[in-house]
Scaffold this motif. Sequence first.
Motif, short mmCIF file in Angstrom:
data_model
loop_
_atom_site.label_atom_id
_atom_site.label_comp_id
_atom_site.label_asym_id
_atom_site.label_seq_id
_atom_site.Cartn_x
_atom_site.Cartn_y
_atom_site.Cartn_z
N PHE A 37 5.19 -8.29 20.04
CA PHE A 37 5.08 -7.83 18.65
C PHE A 37 4.37 -6.48 18.59
CE2 PHE A 37 2.55 -7.90 14.64
CZ PHE A 37 3.61 -7.72 13.76
N GLU A 38 3.33 -6.31 19.39
CA GLU A 38 2.61 -5.04 19.40
C GLU A 38 3.49 -3.90 19.95
OE1 GLU A 38 -0.87 -5.86 21.64
OE2 GLU A 38 -1.92 -6.88 19.98
N ASP A 39 4.32 -4.21 20.93
CA ASP A 39 5.24 -3.18 21.44
C ASP A 39 6.22 -2.74 20.35
OD1 ASP A 39 4.00 -3.35 23.86
OD2 ASP A 39 5.50 -4.71 24.74
N ALA A 40 6.67 -3.68 19.55
CA ALA A 40 7.58 -3.32 18.45
C ALA A 40 6.87 -2.46 17.40
CB ALA A 40 8.15 -4.59 17.80
N ILE A 41 5.61 -2.74 17.14
CA ILE A 41 4.84 -1.93 16.18
C ILE A 41 4.63 -0.51 16.73
CG2 ILE A 41 2.63 -1.70 15.00
CD1 ILE A 41 4.42 -3.85 13.83
N ASP A 42 4.36 -0.41 18.01
CA ASP A 42 4.14 0.92 18.61
C ASP A 42 5.41 1.76 18.61
OD1 ASP A 42 1.53 0.20 19.06
OD2 ASP A 42 1.89 -0.45 21.14
N ALA A 43 6.58 1.11 18.61
CA ALA A 43 7.84 1.84 18.62
C ALA A 43 8.26 2.34 17.25
CB ALA A 43 8.95 0.95 19.20
N LEU A 44 7.52 1.99 16.20
CA LEU A 44 7.88 2.45 14.86
C LEU A 44 7.67 3.96 14.74
CD1 LEU A 44 6.28 -0.39 12.67
CD2 LEU A 44 8.73 0.06 13.03
N PRO A 45 8.47 4.61 13.89
CA PRO A 45 8.31 6.07 13.73
C PRO A 45 6.95 6.43 13.13
CG PRO A 45 9.85 5.20 12.12
CD PRO A 45 9.57 4.09 13.06
N LYS A 46 6.40 7.51 13.64
CA LYS A 46 5.11 7.99 13.14
C LYS A 46 5.33 8.96 11.97
CE LYS A 46 3.14 5.76 16.47
NZ LYS A 46 4.36 5.21 17.11
N LYS A 47 4.25 9.45 11.44
CA LYS A 47 4.31 10.36 10.30
C LYS A 47 5.03 11.65 10.71
CE LYS A 47 1.43 12.48 6.71
NZ LYS A 47 0.04 12.66 6.18
N GLY A 48 6.03 12.00 9.95
CA GLY A 48 6.83 13.18 10.22
C GLY A 48 8.07 12.92 11.05
N ASP A 49 8.20 11.74 11.65
CA ASP A 49 9.39 11.42 12.44
C ASP A 49 10.55 11.02 11.53
OD1 ASP A 49 7.81 11.90 14.60
OD2 ASP A 49 7.48 9.77 15.10
N ASP A 87 0.83 -1.19 0.00
CA ASP A 87 0.00 0.00 0.00
C ASP A 87 0.88 1.25 0.00
OD1 ASP A 87 -1.86 2.00 0.38
OD2 ASP A 87 -3.04 0.84 1.83
N PRO A 88 0.63 2.20 -0.91
CA PRO A 88 1.49 3.41 -0.96
C PRO A 88 1.48 4.22 0.33
CG PRO A 88 0.17 3.19 -2.96
CD PRO A 88 -0.34 2.16 -2.01
N VAL A 89 0.53 3.98 1.21
CA VAL A 89 0.49 4.75 2.44
C VAL A 89 1.71 4.49 3.31
CG1 VAL A 89 -0.79 3.03 3.76
CG2 VAL A 89 -1.01 5.45 4.33
N TRP A 90 2.31 3.28 3.20
CA TRP A 90 3.48 2.95 4.01
C TRP A 90 4.74 3.63 3.52
CZ3 TRP A 90 1.28 1.39 8.04
CH2 TRP A 90 0.20 0.49 8.01
N ARG A 91 4.69 4.15 2.30
CA ARG A 91 5.87 4.81 1.76
C ARG A 91 6.18 6.09 2.53
NH1 ARG A 91 4.97 6.14 -4.21
NH2 ARG A 91 4.20 4.00 -4.06
N VAL A 92 5.16 6.74 3.01
CA VAL A 92 5.36 7.95 3.78
C VAL A 92 6.03 7.64 5.12
CG1 VAL A 92 4.20 9.97 4.77
CG2 VAL A 92 3.32 8.91 2.68
N LEU A 93 5.81 6.45 5.62
CA LEU A 93 6.36 6.05 6.92
C LEU A 93 7.69 5.30 6.78
CD1 LEU A 93 3.05 4.85 8.58
CD2 LEU A 93 4.18 7.06 8.80
N GLY A 94 8.31 5.39 5.60
CA GLY A 94 9.61 4.78 5.41
C GLY A 94 9.63 3.57 4.51
#
Length: 424
Positions: free
Chosen positions: A369-381, A326-333
């Motif tokens: 696994f959910e903790d690792a997902i929450d640690a991912l950079p958000k939009k703009g980071d 999905d192209p939406v993930w491209r913004v997040l890296g």
Amino acid sequence: RAPPTRAMSACALPSRFSSVNVLGSRTSRASSRRVTVAAAGSSKHEEPPKPDGLDLFADAFGPPTSKPKPKAAGSGNARRDNRTGTRWDRGRASRPKRATKGNTQKQQQQQTAIQRRSVAQMMGDVNAPQNEFGQPEFVAGRNAKTATRVVVVVEGANDAAAVRRALASAASGDETAATAATAADVVLLDVVLLKGTWDKKSGHHVVPRDVMSNLARLCETGLDVVVLTDCDVAGRQLRSRVVLEVPTALHAFLGAHESSAAADTKWHAAGNVGVEHASVGAIRGAVRRARRAHSDGGSHGVSRNQFTRDDLTKHGLCGPDDASPDPVWRVLGGVATRRRLVGEYLGIGDCDAKQLVRQLNLFFEVCEFEDAIDALPKKGDDIPRKMTDGGAARFAGEHETANDNSQVDIYAYVPPGQAPLGFK
């Protein structure tokens, strides 16, 4: 020329043996002497007694050669030491060694202390006299009833020193309230080096056979063998070899956020990832949270199917089987960068989608696994750079310039049909 045999006939013998029975009946020495005198006629000098017919080799090839005389002490290879004025023999005594600058008694004691002990020596500690709680008397923890005896397996000597430093402070009671509340005391019996090497033929890191057999023997005795490797591809491959051959071993993990070098060292650049850079509390927490792999080893594979590829697709860690991400993930890296960050957070390094699903099913729970997902950079980071697998050294060697192309991440995921940034 083959030597004569015992069955040789008397006609083939010399004349002085013609009256001797060669088949084994020995004649007396006196009769042999009379035969010799009679054969010699009127000879006044009697010959000495000859051997009987069974000793034919000496008569055919002559008497044996004389043995060399032993050399006297201090002769032959003996030399004089010009420094001490004493003589030394090359074959009898070792020459006195020259005293080196670093060969001090303190350094020798330190080298002896850090030598890797054998399995028999470690089992001697296990079989030591026990106290009322059933634990060895050398346990220094405050709560000996719940103390856990472990053997930690690491990659290198620096990692071993860090583990000894962390668990030794645990035994001495040097800990904070936060780390003390995590679990019971841990008693370190020994640290074993995996001594992993790169196998060019298979394209993987492998562990020597003798090290693997020692780990299997330790597990059979009931000890907790904890594998703690670096958060990179080499550490994951070495851990996989242990899972295949020693399935009863426990596995501990240190994420990149827990085991990164804060500053440049003599051997590593800032940001380098390894067990040696982890803090005391991080190492102790990882050892206490060690878990067994969901596998029976060998060709049995993974015995759990809790995670699937759909879980990765849902969180933007890979694309569908039959379509692009999905192209939406491209913004997040991008999905590859997000997958790499999840692997580094969990302590398994950079993985592809198939390998990440396998590692999740082997070792981790849904909450981790959910903790690792929450640690991912958000939009703009900012997207963290890759520091594992030599990434810290590459980053330190780069020369930053004002050119915008220097900010391009050459390891970022590029979807099929699209050009990388700056190459359109």
